[in-house]
Design a protein around this motif. Structure first.
Motif, PDB file in Angstrom:
ATOM      1  N   GLN A 141       0.843  -1.186   0.000  1.00 56.19           N
ATOM      2  CA  GLN A 141       0.000   0.000   0.000  1.00 56.19           C
ATOM      3  C   GLN A 141       0.887   1.247   0.000  1.00 56.19           C
ATOM      4  O   GLN A 141       1.931   1.278   0.654  1.00 56.19           O
ATOM      5  N   PRO A 142       0.507   2.279  -0.730  1.00 50.83           N
ATOM      6  CA  PRO A 142       1.329   3.504  -0.748  1.00 50.83           C
ATOM      7  C   PRO A 142       1.325   4.179   0.614  1.00 50.83           C
ATOM      8  O   PRO A 142       0.317   4.143   1.327  1.00 50.83           O
TER       9      PRO A 142
ATOM     10  N   GLN B 276      -7.707  10.245  -6.828  1.00 52.67           N
ATOM     11  CA  GLN B 276      -8.472   9.520  -7.839  1.00 52.67           C
ATOM     12  C   GLN B 276      -8.025   8.067  -7.958  1.00 52.67           C
ATOM     13  O   GLN B 276      -8.856   7.178  -8.167  1.00 52.67           O
ATOM     14  N   ARG B 277      -6.742   7.809  -7.836  1.00 53.40           N
ATOM     15  CA  ARG B 277      -6.267   6.425  -7.908  1.00 53.40           C
ATOM     16  C   ARG B 277      -6.800   5.586  -6.754  1.00 53.40           C
ATOM     17  O   ARG B 277      -7.093   4.405  -6.915  1.00 53.40           O
TER      18      ARG B 277
ATOM     19  N   GLN C 240       0.259   2.570 -10.123  1.00 58.81           N
ATOM     20  CA  GLN C 240       0.043   3.999 -10.295  1.00 58.81           C
ATOM     21  C   GLN C 240      -0.147   4.713  -8.967  1.00 58.81           C
ATOM     22  O   GLN C 240       0.245   5.869  -8.816  1.00 58.81           O
ATOM     23  N   ARG C 241      -0.722   4.036  -7.994  1.00 57.82           N
ATOM     24  CA  ARG C 241      -0.873   4.651  -6.670  1.00 57.82           C
ATOM     25  C   ARG C 241       0.501   4.875  -6.024  1.00 57.82           C
ATOM     26  O   ARG C 241       0.742   5.916  -5.398  1.00 57.82           O
ATOM     27  N   LEU C 242       1.389   3.914  -6.166  1.00 62.44           N
ATOM     28  CA  LEU C 242       2.743   4.083  -5.640  1.00 62.44           C
ATOM     29  C   LEU C 242       3.482   5.200  -6.376  1.00 62.44           C
ATOM     30  O   LEU C 242       4.185   6.010  -5.760  1.00 62.44           O
TER      31      LEU C 242
ATOM     32  N   ALA D 169       2.097   7.723  -7.820  1.00 58.19           N
ATOM     33  CA  ALA D 169       1.496   8.996  -7.413  1.00 58.19           C
ATOM     34  C   ALA D 169       2.084   9.476  -6.090  1.00 58.19           C
ATOM     35  O   ALA D 169       2.300  10.676  -5.892  1.00 58.19           O
ATOM     36  N   SER D 170       2.365   8.550  -5.181  1.00 53.69           N
ATOM     37  CA  SER D 170       2.999   8.930  -3.915  1.00 53.69           C
ATOM     38  C   SER D 170       4.395   9.495  -4.150  1.00 53.69           C
ATOM     39  O   SER D 170       4.805  10.475  -3.512  1.00 53.69           O
ATOM     40  N   VAL D 171       5.133   8.877  -5.077  1.00 50.76           N
ATOM     41  CA  VAL D 171       6.458   9.404  -5.429  1.00 50.76           C
ATOM     42  C   VAL D 171       6.324  10.812  -6.001  1.00 50.76           C
ATOM     43  O   VAL D 171       7.100  11.715  -5.665  1.00 50.76           O
ATOM     44  N   ALA D 172       5.324  11.003  -6.867  1.00 51.61           N
ATOM     45  CA  ALA D 172       5.124  12.321  -7.485  1.00 51.61           C
ATOM     46  C   ALA D 172       4.768  13.373  -6.438  1.00 51.61           C
ATOM     47  O   ALA D 172       5.224  14.524  -6.523  1.00 51.61           O
TER      48      ALA D 172
END
Length: 477
Positions: A279-280, A402-403, A458-460, A462-465
């Motif tokens: 999980q992110p 959104q993810r 993509q959720r992971l 997005a956390s990096v972003a």
């Protein structure tokens, strides 16, 4: 001796007065940082997010993955772009040293020996009765020069160089932040592909079992050749999908190797046979105003703006007088043995030279216009970078939001697709439906499983972003 002392005292007094005058005014205006942005929260920030929370300096550790930690350390140590940025800092600090040197007197030590003979037929020689003068000349001494910074032109030049050095440091930190985020992005993409390959390998095993079942039913006269062809097609498609994902993984691993400063032929991350992603983590989000202090690119932009402001002062200084002082002290003698005797002394103090531009064809005004225009350009660039930074934060926070919602919906879809496949296969084995129903259910289940992994990846990412857009754990030194 008294007159010499009086002259030196008078020169020193003049120099002291000029130095005192030079400290009273400075050309140009002192730098003022741009106005801060509002303290309101981000539009897509999580509810109840702590405004004062910060990521650690090694921000990637929030994922709790030891392999990622090792890769990040290797990249920061071995990537060539880090060394390039470090050398740019060295260059900027050397430029600062050159600017500061202009604030100090310049002293040169010299020594020389020469032999000369004048012509007996020149006007000087004829005045001496047609004789020439010849002999040796030995000299040793020191000369100094110093520009008195009347209105702070040199100080502004030093200020500009100092700001450029700070900008180089922030640019280096920006390189480190970008590199660490690229490594994290590549790592989670690879892990996502590993999970997807695990799903495809499981689907391939299922299709092989199904193909054997269909062939057995065909041999028993309970099925037809069309079903066996469909089973073979589904198995071949699963194999092709597996090869495609492997191709994508190979390219990603090559890119990750380059980020780590290793050869692309190096295997930097062996595949894992797991179909589950973590999980992110929750990324602490502050308010928009914190972007100014938490992003190295914004800090670099402010430093560049400060340098441009100081350069306006340098250009203004060209309109005012410049004052320089020179002097020398040494010994000169025809005989080397008499060189250090008191009678061989020679010195001068001055001139105290004043230079004031009168006619320059508009050169100084043109330089001032250029400096002012560059400042306005730097200000506009800073405002553009700030808006871009805020947009990046909002984009990344929106992606996280959104993810997460997409993952919840996709989870329900995956469960329904898995249930549909089990029902379709049971009905087919009992002869209650055709193999086409099984094929459709298999495709839907596989697509849902792969979509679930892709959304998790993509959720992971997005956390990096989010971490990168907020400046991660960076802070000004």
């Amino acid at each position: 001796m008294t007159k010499q002392f009086q002259r030196m005292t008078l020169g020193a007094a003049v120099a002291a007065a000029v130095l005192a005058l030079s400290g009273c005014a400075t050309v140009g205006s002192d730098f003022k940082a741009p106005a801060n942005v509002s303290e309101t929260s981000f539009r897509h920030a999580p509810q109840g997010a702590a405004s004062g929370a910060r990521l650690p300096a090694q921000w990637w550790t929030v994922f709790g993955d030891e392999t990622l930690n090792r890769l990040e350390q290797q990249a920061l140590r071995d990537n060539p772009s880090v060394r390039i940025a470090a050398q740019r800092i060295v260059q900027a600090e050397a430029q600062l040293g050159l600017a500061r040197a202009s604030q100090q007197p310049s002293v040169n030590v010299n020594a020389g020996i020469s032999n000369a003979r004048t012509s007996a037929n020149t006007s000087q020689g004829l005045a001496l009765g047609g004789r020439s003068i010849s002999g040796n000349n030995f000299s040793a001494g020191a000369a100094f020069s110093y520009e008195l910074d009347l209105l702070g032109r040199v100080r502004r030049a030093v200020e500009a160089a100092d700001a450029q050095a700070l900008a180089a440091q922030s640019d280096r930190d920006g390189v480190l932040l970008l590199l660490s985020s690229q490594v994290a992005t590549a790592y989670w993409q690879l892990r996502g592909l590993d999970a997807e390959m695990a799903i495809l390998r499981g689907a391939l095993d299922t299709r092989r079992e199904t193909e054997e079942l269909v062939n057995a039913r065909f041999n028993a006269g309970l099925s037809n050749e069309l079903d066996t062809s469909r089973a073979k097609i589904e198995r071949a498609n699963a194999e092709a999908d597996l090869e495609e994902v492997q191709r994508q993984r190979n390219q990603l691993e090559h890119g990750l190797a380059v980020l780590l400063g290793a050869l692309p032929t190096t295997t930097v991350l062996p595949a894992v046979a797991e179909a589950k992603l973590p999980q992110p983590p929750a990324i602490p989000v502050g308010v928009p105003a914190t972007v100014l202090g938490h992003r190295p690119d914004i800090a670099s932009s402010v430093a560049q703006l400060r340098a441009a402001n100081a350069n306006v002062g340098v250009a203004e200084g060209a309109f005012y007088p410049s004052l320089s002082l020179t002097g020398n002290f040494g010994f000169a003698s025809e005989s080397l043995g008499d060189l250090l005797k008191s009678g061989s002394r020679a010195f001068s103090f001055g001139p105290l030279a004043l230079s004031l531009p009168v006619l320059d064809g508009g050169r100084n005004q043109a330089n001032l216009n250029i400096a002012k225009s560059r400042y306005e350009e730097a200000l506009a660039n800073h405002q553009s970078k700030l808006l871009t930074a805020l947009r990046e934060v909002e984009d990344s926070l929106s992606d996280v939001q959104q993810r997460q919602q997409q993952a919840q919906v996709q989870s329900a879809s995956r469960e329904a697709a898995e249930r549909a496949y089990l029902v379709a296969r049971a009905r087919y084995e009992r002869g209650l439906s055709t193999y086409l129903d099984v094929t459709d259910a298999q495709r839907s289940a596989l697509a849902a499983d792969r979509a679930g992994v892709q959304i998790g990846t993509q959720r992971l990412l997005a956390s990096v972003a989010v971490a990168r857009s907020l400046g991660a754990g960076w802070s000004a030194n």
